[in-house]
Design a protein around this motif. Sequence first.
Motif, mmCIF file in Angstrom:
data_model
loop_
_atom_site.group_PDB
_atom_site.id
_atom_site.type_symbol
_atom_site.label_atom_id
_atom_site.label_comp_id
_atom_site.label_asym_id
_atom_site.label_seq_id
_atom_site.Cartn_x
_atom_site.Cartn_y
_atom_site.Cartn_z
ATOM 1 N N ARG A 28 0.788 4.159 -2.843
ATOM 2 C CA ARG A 28 0.557 5.570 -2.511
ATOM 3 C C ARG A 28 1.728 6.430 -2.986
ATOM 4 N NH1 ARG A 28 -2.696 9.180 0.648
ATOM 5 N NH2 ARG A 28 -1.812 11.179 0.014
ATOM 6 N N LYS A 29 2.935 5.927 -2.872
ATOM 7 C CA LYS A 29 4.110 6.668 -3.338
ATOM 8 C C LYS A 29 4.018 6.911 -4.845
ATOM 9 C CE LYS A 29 9.180 6.587 -2.985
ATOM 10 N NZ LYS A 29 9.604 6.632 -4.394
ATOM 11 N N MET B 83 1.281 6.993 -6.671
ATOM 12 C CA MET B 83 0.204 7.950 -6.901
ATOM 13 C C MET B 83 0.665 9.370 -6.614
ATOM 14 S SD MET B 83 -2.701 5.514 -5.153
ATOM 15 C CE MET B 83 -4.126 6.612 -5.274
ATOM 16 N N ASP B 84 1.395 9.552 -5.509
ATOM 17 C CA ASP B 84 1.879 10.883 -5.123
ATOM 18 C C ASP B 84 2.923 11.425 -6.101
ATOM 19 O OD1 ASP B 84 0.305 11.151 -2.838
ATOM 20 O OD2 ASP B 84 1.784 10.205 -1.539
ATOM 21 N N ILE C 102 0.839 -1.198 0.000
ATOM 22 C CA ILE C 102 0.000 0.000 0.000
ATOM 23 C C ILE C 102 0.873 1.246 0.000
ATOM 24 C CG2 ILE C 102 -1.560 1.367 1.448
ATOM 25 C CD1 ILE C 102 -3.040 -1.192 2.096
ATOM 26 N N ALA C 103 1.968 1.236 0.764
ATOM 27 C CA ALA C 103 2.883 2.381 0.777
ATOM 28 C C ALA C 103 3.502 2.600 -0.599
ATOM 29 C CB ALA C 103 3.974 2.171 1.826
ATOM 30 N N LYS D 217 -9.364 5.562 -1.183
ATOM 31 C CA LYS D 217 -9.219 4.448 -0.247
ATOM 32 C C LYS D 217 -8.341 3.382 -0.892
ATOM 33 C CE LYS D 217 -12.694 3.029 2.097
ATOM 34 N NZ LYS D 217 -14.012 2.479 2.517
ATOM 35 N N LEU D 218 -7.266 2.999 -0.218
ATOM 36 C CA LEU D 218 -6.383 1.936 -0.678
ATOM 37 C C LEU D 218 -6.571 0.733 0.237
ATOM 38 C CD1 LEU D 218 -5.034 4.654 -1.731
ATOM 39 C CD2 LEU D 218 -2.931 3.322 -1.895
ATOM 40 N N LEU E 164 -6.688 12.582 -3.196
ATOM 41 C CA LEU E 164 -5.732 12.255 -2.149
ATOM 42 C C LEU E 164 -5.696 13.310 -1.052
ATOM 43 C CD1 LEU E 164 -2.774 10.956 -4.345
ATOM 44 C CD2 LEU E 164 -4.289 9.574 -2.914
#
Length: 214
Positions: free
Chosen positions: A17-18, A20-21, A13-14, A51-52, A45
């Motif tokens: 998210r990285k 995506m960011d 998940i991290a 939601k992930l 975000l």
Amino acid sequence: MFCGRCGVSEIRIAMARKWMDEFLVHPHPELGREGDVCPFMSRSLSEGHAKLLPFDAREGLTALLALIGELRSELERRGESAGNRRAYLTSVIVPHGLPDDEIVALIARAHGELKGDFVERGLMLGEFWPRHDVAGLHNEAFRPLDSPLPLLAMRHMMLTDLAFLSGDHVDPEAQLTYLKHFRRLFGDTLTGSWPSRLESAEEAARRAYDSASI
């Protein structure tokens, strides 16, 4: 850096998210248009609408389809009271537990089985994985679905999704079905250039279907 005490699902998940960011919420020189790679994700975000969720891919296709169904229903419920914020509601499934090539095959099967249902409901279901070879809409050299790990994302359909539901990258028969749902969902509200854009897409889809049927 990722936490050494975190489990595999948290690490995945991290990683998602990285990506995506660092990728989705910024312009890209190969994108072929102005703006972020994903126009909605920055606000999604920043306002906490994304939601992930982890999924153990060892549970198999049936379990994945069940989870997608639950999240689809939840997304629809969230959208009922979201108003203009509906465009920013996103759910992303982050699988783990199997080699990436096996997860990719699992995601591809689930996407193939459910995309039509999503479109009929006014939702979009998108697949991402490493070395995904689908070309960008504005630059054939760009690969917008190429992500560092396999993911499956869902959100509400927007007018701009017309480009994803039609064109040479979509099977002609599927185009006709998708555009029928698009017209049902948006036809009465289309203004400006949108009516003609939809008509052009429908005509092109019919020509492509007729050519493929010969």
